[in-house]
Design a protein around this motif. Sequence first.
Motif, PDB file in Angstrom:
ATOM      1  N   ALA A   1       0.843  -1.191   0.000  1.00 14.48           N
ATOM      2  CA  ALA A   1       0.000   0.000   0.000  1.00 14.48           C
ATOM      3  C   ALA A   1       0.881   1.244   0.000  1.00 14.48           C
ATOM      4  O   ALA A   1       1.728   1.411   0.879  1.00 14.48           O
ATOM      5  N   LEU A   2       0.675   2.120  -0.991  1.00 21.20           N
ATOM      6  CA  LEU A   2       1.510   3.309  -1.176  1.00 21.20           C
ATOM      7  C   LEU A   2       0.694   4.580  -0.978  1.00 21.20           C
ATOM      8  O   LEU A   2      -0.344   4.770  -1.619  1.00 21.20           O
ATOM      9  N   HIS A   3       1.185   5.435  -0.099  1.00 19.35           N
ATOM     10  CA  HIS A   3       0.489   6.680   0.237  1.00 19.35           C
ATOM     11  C   HIS A   3       0.716   7.761  -0.814  1.00 19.35           C
ATOM     12  O   HIS A   3       1.579   7.651  -1.676  1.00 19.35           O
ATOM     13  N   GLY A   4      -0.039   8.826  -0.683  1.00 18.92           N
ATOM     14  CA  GLY A   4       0.091   9.974  -1.574  1.00 18.92           C
ATOM     15  C   GLY A   4       1.144  10.962  -1.085  1.00 18.92           C
ATOM     16  O   GLY A   4       1.771  10.774  -0.048  1.00 18.92           O
ATOM     17  N   ALA A   5       1.331  12.012  -1.874  1.00 19.62           N
ATOM     18  CA  ALA A   5       2.284  13.068  -1.529  1.00 19.62           C
ATOM     19  C   ALA A   5       1.875  13.747  -0.225  1.00 19.62           C
ATOM     20  O   ALA A   5       0.686  13.809   0.113  1.00 19.62           O
ATOM     21  N   ARG A   6       2.856  14.214   0.501  1.00 24.68           N
ATOM     22  CA  ARG A   6       2.660  14.909   1.780  1.00 24.68           C
ATOM     23  C   ARG A   6       1.901  14.056   2.788  1.00 24.68           C
ATOM     24  O   ARG A   6       1.107  14.557   3.579  1.00 24.68           O
ATOM     25  N   SER A   7       2.125  12.767   2.733  1.00 27.05           N
ATOM     26  CA  SER A   7       1.458  11.819   3.611  1.00 27.05           C
ATOM     27  C   SER A   7       2.482  10.795   4.069  1.00 27.05           C
ATOM     28  O   SER A   7       3.668  10.935   3.777  1.00 27.05           O
ATOM     29  N   ASN A   8       2.040   9.794   4.786  1.00 26.66           N
ATOM     30  CA  ASN A   8       2.927   8.700   5.177  1.00 26.66           C
ATOM     31  C   ASN A   8       2.097   7.445   5.429  1.00 26.66           C
ATOM     32  O   ASN A   8       0.885   7.446   5.236  1.00 26.66           O
ATOM     33  N   LEU A   9       2.762   6.401   5.880  1.00 29.08           N
ATOM     34  CA  LEU A   9       2.112   5.101   6.052  1.00 29.08           C
ATOM     35  C   LEU A   9       0.917   5.147   6.990  1.00 29.08           C
ATOM     36  O   LEU A   9      -0.029   4.383   6.831  1.00 29.08           O
ATOM     37  N   HIS A  10       0.907   6.037   7.954  1.00 22.18           N
ATOM     38  CA  HIS A  10      -0.183   6.077   8.930  1.00 22.18           C
ATOM     39  C   HIS A  10      -1.513   6.522   8.328  1.00 22.18           C
ATOM     40  O   HIS A  10      -2.571   6.186   8.849  1.00 22.18           O
ATOM     41  N   ARG A  11      -1.473   7.248   7.212  1.00 21.16           N
ATOM     42  CA  ARG A  11      -2.716   7.668   6.549  1.00 21.16           C
ATOM     43  C   ARG A  11      -3.495   6.486   6.008  1.00 21.16           C
ATOM     44  O   ARG A  11      -4.685   6.590   5.711  1.00 21.16           O
ATOM     45  N   LEU A  12      -2.835   5.341   5.858  1.00 19.16           N
ATOM     46  CA  LEU A  12      -3.471   4.161   5.277  1.00 19.16           C
ATOM     47  C   LEU A  12      -4.096   3.241   6.322  1.00 19.16           C
ATOM     48  O   LEU A  12      -4.743   2.253   5.972  1.00 19.16           O
ATOM     49  N   ASN A  13      -3.929   3.554   7.609  1.00 14.66           N
ATOM     50  CA  ASN A  13      -4.446   2.684   8.677  1.00 14.66           C
ATOM     51  C   ASN A  13      -5.948   2.430   8.567  1.00 14.66           C
ATOM     52  O   ASN A  13      -6.419   1.327   8.827  1.00 14.66           O
ATOM     53  N   GLY A  14      -6.718   3.434   8.203  1.00 19.15           N
ATOM     54  CA  GLY A  14      -8.172   3.295   8.104  1.00 19.15           C
ATOM     55  C   GLY A  14      -8.611   2.305   7.039  1.00 19.15           C
ATOM     56  O   GLY A  14      -9.692   1.735   7.117  1.00 19.15           O
ATOM     57  N   LEU A  15      -7.779   2.082   6.053  1.00 20.46           N
ATOM     58  CA  LEU A  15      -8.044   1.089   5.015  1.00 20.46           C
ATOM     59  C   LEU A  15      -7.437  -0.262   5.373  1.00 20.46           C
ATOM     60  O   LEU A  15      -8.077  -1.305   5.231  1.00 20.46           O
ATOM     61  N   LEU A  16      -6.206  -0.253   5.856  1.00 19.09           N
ATOM     62  CA  LEU A  16      -5.471  -1.503   6.051  1.00 19.09           C
ATOM     63  C   LEU A  16      -5.909  -2.297   7.277  1.00 19.09           C
ATOM     64  O   LEU A  16      -5.874  -3.528   7.255  1.00 19.09           O
ATOM     65  N   ALA A  17      -6.343  -1.623   8.348  1.00 24.46           N
ATOM     66  CA  ALA A  17      -6.800  -2.353   9.544  1.00 24.46           C
ATOM     67  C   ALA A  17      -8.039  -3.206   9.242  1.00 24.46           C
ATOM     68  O   ALA A  17      -8.066  -4.390   9.588  1.00 24.46           O
ATOM     69  N   PRO A  18      -9.071  -2.663   8.582  1.00 22.10           N
ATOM     70  CA  PRO A  18     -10.227  -3.515   8.253  1.00 22.10           C
ATOM     71  C   PRO A  18      -9.865  -4.646   7.274  1.00 22.10           C
ATOM     72  O   PRO A  18     -10.393  -5.743   7.381  1.00 22.10           O
ATOM     73  N   LEU A  19      -8.962  -4.375   6.332  1.00 21.76           N
ATOM     74  CA  LEU A  19      -8.541  -5.442   5.421  1.00 21.76           C
ATOM     75  C   LEU A  19      -7.828  -6.553   6.182  1.00 21.76           C
ATOM     76  O   LEU A  19      -8.010  -7.733   5.892  1.00 21.76           O
ATOM     77  N   GLN A  20      -7.041  -6.164   7.177  1.00 15.68           N
ATOM     78  CA  GLN A  20      -6.338  -7.155   8.004  1.00 15.68           C
ATOM     79  C   GLN A  20      -7.364  -8.038   8.721  1.00 15.68           C
ATOM     80  O   GLN A  20      -7.192  -9.256   8.805  1.00 15.68           O
ATOM     81  N   GLN A  21      -8.428  -7.435   9.222  1.00 16.89           N
ATOM     82  CA  GLN A  21      -9.478  -8.214   9.896  1.00 16.89           C
ATOM     83  C   GLN A  21     -10.145  -9.198   8.942  1.00 16.89           C
ATOM     84  O   GLN A  21     -10.638 -10.238   9.358  1.00 16.89           O
ATOM     85  N   LEU A  22     -10.137  -8.870   7.660  1.00 20.23           N
ATOM     86  CA  LEU A  22     -10.731  -9.749   6.649  1.00 20.23           C
ATOM     87  C   LEU A  22      -9.728 -10.777   6.126  1.00 20.23           C
ATOM     88  O   LEU A  22     -10.057 -11.552   5.235  1.00 20.23           O
TER      89      LEU A  22
END
Length: 161
Positions: free
Chosen positions: A42-63
């Motif tokens: 999972a690759l974030h956008g400009a002016r962002s970092n890996l933590h911006r993706l938590n809202g997407l990746l945590a639910p996917l991990q649960q699945l």
Amino acid sequence: MSTPGATQAVHATEAVSEAFDGYHLPGQLRPAGAAATSPLLALHGARSNLHRLNGLLAPLQQLGVGSLAPSLSGHGPDSPMPVEQTSLAHNLRESLRFAARLGPQLRMVYGSSMGGALALRVAEHHADQVQVLALCGPALYPEAAWSAPHFGAPFRESIST
């Protein structure tokens, strides 16, 4: 029947680090256990970092979808350098290094904005194994942007033409 501690394992994350010439970049690995589908980069956008993706990746991990999300140089508060000291091509090399960390398990690539442009290139590089490419508002850059020496004036000129 659930296994004791299974809930904790689903939410577990592992901090990882990748060494580059003179700096390190953090990443976050989200294992999904034995029931995991294929790992996702999972690759974030400009002016962002890996933590911006938590809202997407945590639910996917649960699945059952494991993932690796790196922070890329020049973007976000955990960057070891300012944006003017890195480039789109440099971020692509970093993304490819993190993709290599997943090895043959890499099957999916996700990217948003700038990360979408990078995800396209990573998927192209790993076309023999990537089965899913998911993009959210991907940036589309002209070829000149990929050869700009940094995210300063040459990059801005290339994307405004």
